[in-house]
Structure formats: structure tokens, C-alpha cells
Design a protein around this motif. Sequence first.
Motif, short mmCIF file in Angstrom:
data_model
loop_
_atom_site.label_atom_id
_atom_site.label_comp_id
_atom_site.label_asym_id
_atom_site.label_seq_id
_atom_site.Cartn_x
_atom_site.Cartn_y
_atom_site.Cartn_z
N SER A 190 -40.87 -7.76 1.42
CA SER A 190 -39.72 -7.33 2.21
C SER A 190 -38.42 -7.68 1.48
O SER A 190 -38.21 -8.83 1.08
CB SER A 190 -39.79 -8.02 3.58
N GLY A 191 -37.55 -6.69 1.27
CA GLY A 191 -36.27 -6.93 0.59
C GLY A 191 -36.37 -7.01 -0.92
O GLY A 191 -35.39 -7.32 -1.59
N VAL A 192 -37.58 -6.75 -1.46
CA VAL A 192 -37.77 -6.81 -2.91
C VAL A 192 -38.07 -5.40 -3.41
O VAL A 192 -38.84 -4.67 -2.78
CB VAL A 192 -38.98 -7.73 -3.24
N ASN A 193 -37.48 -4.99 -4.54
CA ASN A 193 -37.79 -3.68 -5.11
C ASN A 193 -39.11 -3.77 -5.86
O ASN A 193 -39.29 -4.65 -6.71
CB ASN A 193 -36.69 -3.23 -6.05
N TYR A 194 -40.03 -2.88 -5.54
CA TYR A 194 -41.34 -2.87 -6.20
C TYR A 194 -41.87 -1.45 -6.26
O TYR A 194 -41.39 -0.56 -5.56
CB TYR A 194 -42.32 -3.80 -5.49
N LYS A 195 -42.88 -1.25 -7.11
CA LYS A 195 -43.58 0.04 -7.18
C LYS A 195 -45.07 -0.24 -7.11
O LYS A 195 -45.50 -1.39 -7.25
CB LYS A 195 -43.26 0.74 -8.50
N GLY A 241 -52.72 1.45 -6.64
CA GLY A 241 -52.08 1.00 -5.40
C GLY A 241 -51.67 -0.47 -5.39
O GLY A 241 -51.37 -1.03 -4.33
N LEU A 242 -51.63 -1.09 -6.56
CA LEU A 242 -51.26 -2.50 -6.65
C LEU A 242 -49.74 -2.63 -6.83
O LEU A 242 -49.15 -1.87 -7.60
CB LEU A 242 -51.92 -3.15 -7.87
N PRO A 243 -49.11 -3.60 -6.17
CA PRO A 243 -47.65 -3.73 -6.29
C PRO A 243 -47.23 -4.51 -7.54
O PRO A 243 -47.89 -5.47 -7.93
CB PRO A 243 -47.30 -4.55 -5.03
N TYR A 244 -46.12 -4.07 -8.14
CA TYR A 244 -45.45 -4.89 -9.16
C TYR A 244 -43.96 -4.84 -8.89
O TYR A 244 -43.44 -3.84 -8.40
CB TYR A 244 -45.80 -4.45 -10.59
N ILE A 245 -43.31 -5.95 -9.18
CA ILE A 245 -41.88 -6.10 -8.89
C ILE A 245 -41.07 -5.32 -9.95
O ILE A 245 -41.42 -5.35 -11.12
CB ILE A 245 -41.50 -7.59 -9.00
N THR A 246 -40.01 -4.67 -9.52
CA THR A 246 -39.14 -4.01 -10.50
C THR A 246 -37.81 -4.76 -10.68
O THR A 246 -37.08 -4.47 -11.61
CB THR A 246 -38.89 -2.53 -10.13
N ASP A 247 -37.49 -5.70 -9.78
CA ASP A 247 -36.30 -6.55 -9.94
C ASP A 247 -36.60 -7.67 -10.93
O ASP A 247 -37.64 -8.35 -10.79
CB ASP A 247 -35.93 -7.24 -8.61
N HIS A 248 -35.70 -7.89 -11.89
CA HIS A 248 -35.83 -9.04 -12.80
C HIS A 248 -37.17 -9.08 -13.54
O HIS A 248 -37.68 -10.15 -13.86
CB HIS A 248 -35.62 -10.36 -12.04
N THR A 249 -37.76 -7.91 -13.77
CA THR A 249 -39.08 -7.84 -14.41
C THR A 249 -38.97 -7.10 -15.74
O THR A 249 -38.44 -5.99 -15.79
CB THR A 249 -40.08 -7.13 -13.47
N LEU A 250 -39.47 -7.71 -16.80
CA LEU A 250 -39.38 -7.11 -18.14
C LEU A 250 -40.52 -6.13 -18.39
O LEU A 250 -40.36 -5.15 -19.12
CB LEU A 250 -39.44 -8.21 -19.20
N ALA A 251 -41.68 -6.41 -17.81
CA ALA A 251 -42.86 -5.57 -18.02
C ALA A 251 -43.90 -5.93 -16.97
O ALA A 251 -43.79 -6.98 -16.32
CB ALA A 251 -43.44 -5.83 -19.41
N TYR A 252 -44.86 -5.04 -16.79
CA TYR A 252 -45.94 -5.40 -15.88
C TYR A 252 -47.29 -5.06 -16.51
O TYR A 252 -47.38 -4.20 -17.41
CB TYR A 252 -45.80 -4.73 -14.51
N LEU A 253 -48.31 -5.76 -16.07
CA LEU A 253 -49.69 -5.52 -16.49
C LEU A 253 -50.51 -5.26 -15.23
O LEU A 253 -50.17 -5.74 -14.16
CB LEU A 253 -50.29 -6.77 -17.16
N GLU A 254 -51.58 -4.50 -15.41
CA GLU A 254 -52.56 -4.37 -14.32
C GLU A 254 -53.93 -4.64 -14.94
O GLU A 254 -54.19 -4.22 -16.08
CB GLU A 254 -52.53 -2.97 -13.71
N ALA A 255 -54.78 -5.35 -14.22
CA ALA A 255 -56.11 -5.68 -14.75
C ALA A 255 -57.17 -5.53 -13.67
O ALA A 255 -56.92 -5.79 -12.49
CB ALA A 255 -56.13 -7.10 -15.30
N LYS A 256 -58.36 -5.09 -14.12
CA LYS A 256 -59.53 -5.00 -13.23
C LYS A 256 -60.35 -6.26 -13.45
O LYS A 256 -60.74 -6.56 -14.58
CB LYS A 256 -60.35 -3.76 -13.59
#
Length: 170
Positions: free
Chosen positions: A91-96, A101-116
Motif C-alpha cells: 500500500s502506497g508503494v509503486n510496484y509492478k 504475477g509476482l510483485p517487484y518494487i519500482t521505487d528506489h529499485t535499480l533492478a529486479y530478479l525473479e526466480a522459480k
Amino acid sequence: MNLKVLHKVSYGLYIVGTKKLDSINGQAANTVVQISSDPTSIAVSINKQNLTHEYIQSGGYLTVSILSRETPLSLVGQFGFKSGRETDKFSGVNYKLTEHGLPYITDHTLAYLEAKVFTEMDAGTHTIFLGQLTAAEGLAEGEPMTYAYYHQVKRGTTPPTAPTYLSKEK
Ligand SMILES: Cc1cc2nc3c(=O)[nH]c(=O)nc-3n(C[C@H](O)[C@H](O)[C@H](O)COP(=O)(O)O)c2cc1C
């Protein structure tokens, strides 16, 4: 044993994102590390009491948002000192959401990873989850937050649920 020497081990600082059915959650974690290059795999150590633990075991995937040095303490506090059992962390955080369907933050984030997640290991208070990378994307330029920078410059603290927490008696 002088457990204080463990403070000399280096880490980064991340938000681990998770999904269980239609519900998402996330938590702060410093214990993310790349384990192998073929297949490209990462590990993270998660406290068994955390809602994130339940979500990873149920959903089988996780994301890692790599935080920048400029990340405010309030964001780390929202994900690192509160449980998704009591509050909606996003809540109140920008994410995609990733394709899975997994969330990652887009505020103050340099990169994201997803893993199974392909295996897990019991480590007492924590479980080590090993996951094979399914996505990795850069979002911004900048310096990543280190655990040392978080403590020494930002003056952040760590709760007892973190694997690196040292009680005063120890
Ligand atoms: C700087 C920092 C680092 C942390 N590192 C970890 C970690 O590596 N593993 C872990 O299980 N908890 C770690 N935590 C604690 C969790 O983020 C915290 O227990 C969180 O409230 C769990 O939320 P949940 O119940 O919604 O999953 C850390 C907290 C902070 C502030």
C-alpha cells in the motif's frame, strides 16, 4: 566464539516479493546471493515465522528488488519491521507484477530478479530457498544499498527475525 566478527561479512539489501494465490507480500532481506551461473541460481534465507516464508512455499516463485542507496528508511521499515499478516506492505508503494504475477518494487529499485524455487534447505530458524532465475531486468542507474551502508550511513537497524541479528547477550 566471538560472534561480533560476523559483522564483517558483507551483504546487500533487497525486497523479496512473493505471491500466494491472488495475494502478494514482500519483506526486506539482506541474505540474497548468486549461487551458480549454469543454471543461474540465487539463494535467500527466510525466517520460518515470516508470512513471506509461507508464500514462497505455496507460490514456488520469488522476486528480488535490488534497492538503491537512496532508499528511505521508511521503505525498509515497511517491509522489514511489519508483517503482511497485519498490513498490506505494498500500500502506497509503486510496484509492478512479473509475468508470473509476482510483485517487484519500482521505487528506489535499480533492478529486479525473479526466480522459480527448485529446492529448500532447513537451517533451524530459517529456510534457505534456492531458485533458478526466470527474469532479470535493470530499472535505473545508481549504487546498490549495502548492508553496511544501511547500518553505518543510514543508521538503520535489524529485527530479531533477520538471520544476521545478534542479541545483546551474544
Ligand atoms: C535490514 C533488514 C534485513 C533483513 N534480512 C532478513 C533476511 O535476510 N531474512 C529474513 O527472514 N528476514 C530478514 N529481515 C526481517 C524481515 O524483513 C521481517 O521479519 C519482516 O517483517 C517479515 O515480514 P512478513 O511476515 O510479511 O514476511 C530483515 C529486516 C531488515 C530490516
